[in-house]
Design an enzyme around this catalytic site. Structure first.
Site, PDB file in Angstrom:
ATOM      1  CD  GLU A  52      -0.390  16.960 -27.240  1.00 61.54           C
ATOM      2  OE1 GLU A  52      -0.896  15.861 -27.536  1.00 61.54           O
ATOM      3  OE2 GLU A  52      -0.461  17.965 -27.977  1.00 61.54           O
ATOM      4  CG  HIS A 104      -7.382  25.673 -28.721  1.00 64.26           C
ATOM      5  ND1 HIS A 104      -8.245  24.642 -28.918  1.00 64.26           N
ATOM      6  CD2 HIS A 104      -6.289  25.385 -29.486  1.00 64.26           C
ATOM      7  CE1 HIS A 104      -7.728  23.780 -29.783  1.00 64.26           C
ATOM      8  NE2 HIS A 104      -6.546  24.196 -30.134  1.00 64.26           N
TER       9      HIS A 104
HETATM   10  C1  LIG Z   1      -3.950  17.209 -28.253  1.00 66.74           C
HETATM   11  C2  LIG Z   1      -3.639  18.278 -29.232  1.00 66.74           C
HETATM   12  N1  LIG Z   1      -2.378  18.529 -29.560  1.00 66.74           N
HETATM   13  C3  LIG Z   1      -2.073  19.482 -30.449  1.00 66.74           C
HETATM   14  C4  LIG Z   1      -3.054  20.220 -31.044  1.00 66.74           C
HETATM   15  C5  LIG Z   1      -2.717  21.295 -32.065  1.00 66.74           C
HETATM   16  N2  LIG Z   1      -3.207  20.825 -33.375  1.00 66.74           N
HETATM   17  C6  LIG Z   1      -4.367  21.249 -33.879  1.00 66.74           C
HETATM   18  S1  LIG Z   1      -4.771  20.487 -35.307  1.00 66.74           S
HETATM   19  C7  LIG Z   1      -3.337  19.602 -35.287  1.00 66.74           C
HETATM   20  C8  LIG Z   1      -3.024  18.654 -36.380  1.00 66.74           C
HETATM   21  C9  LIG Z   1      -4.110  17.667 -36.572  1.00 66.74           C
HETATM   22  O1  LIG Z   1      -3.806  16.859 -37.661  1.00 66.74           O
HETATM   23  P1  LIG Z   1      -4.864  15.846 -38.209  1.00 66.74           P
HETATM   24  O2  LIG Z   1      -5.394  15.031 -37.079  1.00 66.74           O
HETATM   25  O3  LIG Z   1      -4.229  15.107 -39.319  1.00 66.74           O
HETATM   26  O4  LIG Z   1      -6.085  16.734 -38.737  1.00 66.74           O
HETATM   27  P2  LIG Z   1      -6.067  17.768 -39.946  1.00 66.74           P
HETATM   28  O5  LIG Z   1      -5.774  19.109 -39.377  1.00 66.74           O
HETATM   29  O6  LIG Z   1      -5.065  17.322 -40.930  1.00 66.74           O
HETATM   30  O7  LIG Z   1      -7.466  17.724 -40.490  1.00 66.74           O
HETATM   31  C10 LIG Z   1      -2.577  19.894 -34.154  1.00 66.74           C
HETATM   32  C11 LIG Z   1      -1.287  19.284 -33.831  1.00 66.74           C
HETATM   33  C12 LIG Z   1      -4.372  19.969 -30.645  1.00 66.74           C
HETATM   34  N3  LIG Z   1      -5.380  20.672 -31.128  1.00 66.74           N
HETATM   35  N4  LIG Z   1      -4.643  18.981 -29.770  1.00 66.74           N
END
Ligand SMILES: Cc1ncc(C[n+]2csc(CCOP(=O)(O)OP(=O)(O)O)c2C)c(N)n1
Ligand SMILES: Cc1ncc(C[n+]2csc(CCOP(=O)(O)OP(=O)(O)O)c2C)c(N)n1
Ligand SMILES: [Mg+2]
Ligand SMILES: [Mg+2]
Lengths: 305, 321, 305, 321
Positions: free
Chosen positions: D58, D127
């Protein structure tokens, strides 16, 4: 592992009935990294997680009833019902935080590691995060500082190939997370994250030097989430064949059948394990279900400031 | 006794807290070298690794401080200019401020953040802002804003005894202001100071503008208008009783700060005063703050940007007219 | 280069007299990277800088009088006196920004590169930053995205070994900035940043593929600032011997004497170059000095919002 | 005509702007897949690489958007939840908002930021926040906050024609609210809407609370109290005339929003109303907002956290009592 699996399956159902509330990310398919890593930890160690935190907290020994109650927003929940799925904390079991902000607990873990080095030498801080978190500034800033200061922190990346709906290849050209560790001379390993024994071995090997005053370490667990990103995500962005392929590598069943094969466990014992886990979760659900919601006064308690 | 300065008092408070409490740590850029203003001068020599220089990684540094605090230390994280807190608000507002609440009271996060606000140094739009109002809007953060050396040291001492996060908002223009030395003593968080009593108008002013308000009050006193100058010292938790009590006597109120007027602390004070002293007010609460503009470098423009004594005096005059 | 050197020396004096205002970082000793890089750029290219920006803007062809007037806060300054030393912008010469927030122009340059690829194919975006900026999340997030999207951006790190008062070794265990580029497969070179010819050659080699649609590139210029971090910094944190060593490598004198040695320039011509630069700067100072300050109305003009 | 939704209107507005203006781009996480709420659904199919998925970065994404805007494009940067804008404020507040001013007018930065606020989804403290008040305090940013589908589409269209940065603050609870479809048309930035005329009390409400205010007004009308509900739609630049004009007629004012009361937009409105309509006010301006607490997950607590119609009705009643 069966406990986590049974717990998460139950959570998934209870999201359906509306009893478990909020934005919920289950870890079905990723149990081995939680269990393998936490198995080498001690009571004095401190753990942080991300948004997919249930498994880590349970693997640390948290009471399933309290975790379930937290997901339902009950007063008897781990955090009195105020934190919820993405913010599980269990100080008694050394879990100091989980986060809804991807990457957000990496600096916390580094700070805690620096504190532990002075206040509890030999203890380590561990942080679990996903492959998506590797593209945050936090990951890189902290990798640098952890290496610079030789902090006793173990960074555990659960690399499940996706961040939300987007595959790794659309997020970074760097295939292995360990590649970043190399830049800083950080001890790192990539393991089959669906093989709990392999995870455990690698974690043990990485943690030992940390206890002796060594620098940081990074463990990359290659794994897969067998459900959508969050409960409710139809996961249309991936092929059925991919899911099927990974189902064959199911870490829980694989661990059980390996134990049976090695003769460490009879098939009956293995089944009994599963059944016991399911019973424990059913009891946890029942207890959590009948627990009260917090009183209105809780709304403005423990704010600080 | 010899004179002291605001920055000297900060330095003294840090040293004294570090001597008293082995849990205190200092974390920030160039802190071992004393920092650009000398706030941490000499501390690395006395306390070694308890004073930790960091790379330019504000986002994570704030979180590292929070993670130390969650594990039982008392870190003081320095964010050189509040302009750079824009990089660190996730850790401050989402993690540190909410850790206690989200954990249902299991965690405490005794993190102290020192940062500086203020224009007047011709340093431009990214080194001169006053963003303290943002912090008021984040439940869980205490915000203190010293105007004097005694308060700069004393509020910092109190912050270092608090169990929840406290942001200490310093002012660059005050750093080298001389003041008669007083013994370093904790100043309670949440208690305003009446800097000058007066019966005609209440002036609530923060940080540097406290001195402008006092200068305005001196001038107005010559014409027979007595201004009561209140320095809240703590923006949250706010000592509303002292402010409202004063307005109930004076029936008039001016709020002054250096930050941009729109969306500033003055809006909160004006809203509270009209709510709690509506019947007592003879005139609307007047607000003084910076215009809706970034901070310009050009000397005459920057001078016009800042709230100074004449503007406060004029606002008071128009209230009593 | 003499122009930049003479300009910066003059700035340094005028900070002393109070005519140049604010927090001022001069680039004495670092002129070769500005000149070497900008020499291979074209009018359609776009440049960003950091807090030590004067040299970059002059190397792009900005009018010294307008730059000097900006540093004095005059109405005739590049930015009408409102931006100041750390925020020089000269759209006419393709300089879209400088920043007082370390690392802050790296994402801007990446965004501009993506825009240029579509609106002015063949043009490149360039961003200058210091070695301190390499420890910001911005650098790493953007390195990843630039590589992922093959953006036509040239990242120029002026590695002078210090961030404020703190040497590189206290900021990172990674000695070469190019190491980070390798992780992403980004084309990168480290050069003697005090050798303008070497800088120019490396920049030309890196920029050419970018014009043809290639991915990002990184140029690391090893250099040294011959003055304190900002004007007024006594620079007690470094050894006199270190400064002396680097003075011997003075990029401006070195370039001049090399040209004389190679017979490209007579000693007289070289001296004339310097004298001309000093005259131009003196004229710029005189013109800037006599220029008016902006009218009060400028305070609230061009705010937007 | 068929019904539409707030999220549908956003989707329509994006598609229509992209068809009309080749400079429009979309940049954000999972935008090609439509995003978690479907705001960008189908756009990648129609516009290809103009819809750019990003990694979770971000801080830089905001700057990438600003850098595109400075080079002549019109990017729409999506920050999924305003809680994550804490990571991106340096680029938004220090770079994008100040570029025009610091360059003495050489630059324009037509950056549009879409983000969402709001609780009620049991998603927890990170959130669910409503941080729009921070943005008002940053000179150079326009801030719009639609309450209806028509405004969500219409304000977005206007944002995409503006030449300076605009933040579009959406509300998650409104995304799937059905509304009769109206033709997509630009809604001017800076113009309030009177949602319901009334002679007794002026209620200034934003975003989701507009609907709560209308429900309260319906109920109060049964007892003969006529509430005028004003939706500012744009928080900056604020249509103060409409608000003050109304208060001059009703003599009473309530401000309601979902954000934390302390330091919120309501403080600015209350301060302005008492300043500009002091003589007309029969009672203090009342402010409704969230309590000083992070957003809890527990259903009864989160329900109590939110400003709903009964609280607005009660505030109005106490003003007319
Ligand atoms: C800073 C931020 N940006 C966007 C999000 C929305 N978001 C929630 S989970 C996620 C993906 C996370 O991917 P990863 O780190 O690979 O974890 P996984 O869900 O695969 O376990 C996103 C983009 C967030 N929670 N925090
Ligand atoms: C985000 C941020 N943190 C801290 C500072 C204070 N500061 C100004 S310059 C500087 C050091 C920069 O070092 P480097 O990037 O190597 O550039 P150099 O000054 O050596 O040219 C620091 C820490 C800043 N301007 N921005
Ligand atoms: Mg993942
Ligand atoms: Mg440097």
């Amino acid at each position: 592992m069966w406990l986590i699996r049974a717990f998460e399956e139950s959570v998934s159902e209870l999201v359906g009935t509306g009893e478990v509330v909020g934005l919920v990310h289950v870890s079905i398919g990723q149990e081995a990294s939680a269990v393998g890593v936490c198995d080498v930890l001690e009571a004095r160690d401190r753990v942080y997680s991300g948004h997919r935190a249930h498994g880590h907290v349970l693997a640390r020994g948290a009471d399933p009833t309290a975790v379930m109650a937290e997901l339902m927003g009950k007063a008897t929940g781990l955090c009195g019902g105020k934190g919820g799925s993405m913010h599980l904390v269990d100080v008694t079991h050394g879990v100091l935080g989980a986060t809804g902000v991807v990457g957000g607990t990496i600096p916390l873990a580094l700070g805690t590691a620096l504190a532990l080095r002075e206040t509890a030498p030999g203890a380590v801080a561990v942080v679990f995060f996903g492959d998506g978190a590797v593209q945050t500034g936090y990951f890189h800033e902290c990798l640098n500082m952890a290496a610079l200061w030789k902090a006793p922190v173990l960074l555990v990346c659960e690399n499940n190939g996706y961040a939300e709906f987007t595959p790794r290849s659309a997020h970074t050209p760097v295939e292995r997370v360990t590649r970043h560790a190399e830049t800083y001379g950080i001890d790192a390993r990539t393991v089959d994250g669906n093989d709990v024994v392999a995870v455990r071995e690698a974690a043990a090997a990485l943690v030992a030097p940390l206890r002796g005053g060594g620098g940081p370490a990074l463990l990359e667990c290659l794994t897969y989430r067998m459900r959508g990103h969050y409960e409710g995500d139809p996961a249309r962005y991936r092929e059925a064949s991919e899911l099927a392929e990974w189902k064959a590598k199911d870490p829980v069943r694989r661990c059980a059948s390996a134990a049976v094969e090695r003769g460490e466990l009879s098939a009956d014992d293995a089944a009994a394990c599963e059944a016991a886990a399911r019973r424990a979760v059913a009891a946890a659900v029942a207890a959590a279900r009948s627990a009260p919601f917090p009183p209105p006064s809780a709304l403005t308690e423990d704010v600080g400031g | 006794m010899a004179d002291t300065t605001y920055i000297g008092a900060i330095n003294d408070a840090l040293a004294s807290a570090m001597r008293r409490d082995p849990a205190v740590r200092i974390v920030g850029e160039d802190v071992a070298e004393g920092g650009p203003f000398g706030a941490t001068k000499g501390l690395a020599a006395e306390f070694g690794e308890r004073v930790r220089d960091t790379p330019i990684s504000e986002s994570s540094i704030m979180g590292i401080g929070a993670g130390m605090a969650l594990a039982g230390l008392r870190p003081v994280v320095e964010i050189m200019f509040i302009d750079f807190i824009t990089l660190a608000l996730d850790q401050l507002a989402n993690q540190a401020a909410k850790a206690r609440y989200m954990s249902g009271g299991q965690l405490r996060c005794p993190l102290v953040v020192r940062t500086s606000v203020g224009a007047g140094t011709r340093s431009g739009a990214q080194h001169s802002q006053s963003l303290e109002a943002w912090l008021l809007h984040v439940p869980g953060l205490s915000v203190v804003m010293p105007a004097t050396a005694a308060d700069a040291g004393g509020l910092l001492l109190s912050a270092l005894r608090a169990d929840d996060p406290v942001v200490v908002v310093e002012n660059k223009e005050l750093y080298f202001r001389k003041e008669p030395r007083v013994d370093l003593a904790p100043v309670p968080i949440g208690a305003a100071a009446v800097r000058r009593p007066g019966r005609d108008v209440t002036c609530v002013a923060t940080s540097r503008t406290v001195h402008e308000a006092l200068a305005a009050a001196d001038e107005l006193a010559r014409d027979g208008t007595e201004v009561e100058v209140i320095d809240p010292r703590t923006l949250h938790p706010l000592d509303l009783d002292t402010i409202v009590g004063s307005v109930r006597r004076t029936h008039r109120c001016v709020v002054a700060h250096e930050a941009v007027r729109q969306g500033g602390f003055g809006a909160e004070v004006a809203a509270l005063v009209q709510e709690h002293a509506f019947d007592a007010l003879d005139a609307p609460v007047a607000r003084l703050g910076a215009p809706y503009a970034p901070v310009p470098v050009s000397p005459p423009l920057e001078d016009a940007y800042l709230v100074r004594a004449p503007a406060i005096a004029a606002a008071v005059r128009s209230l009593v007219a």
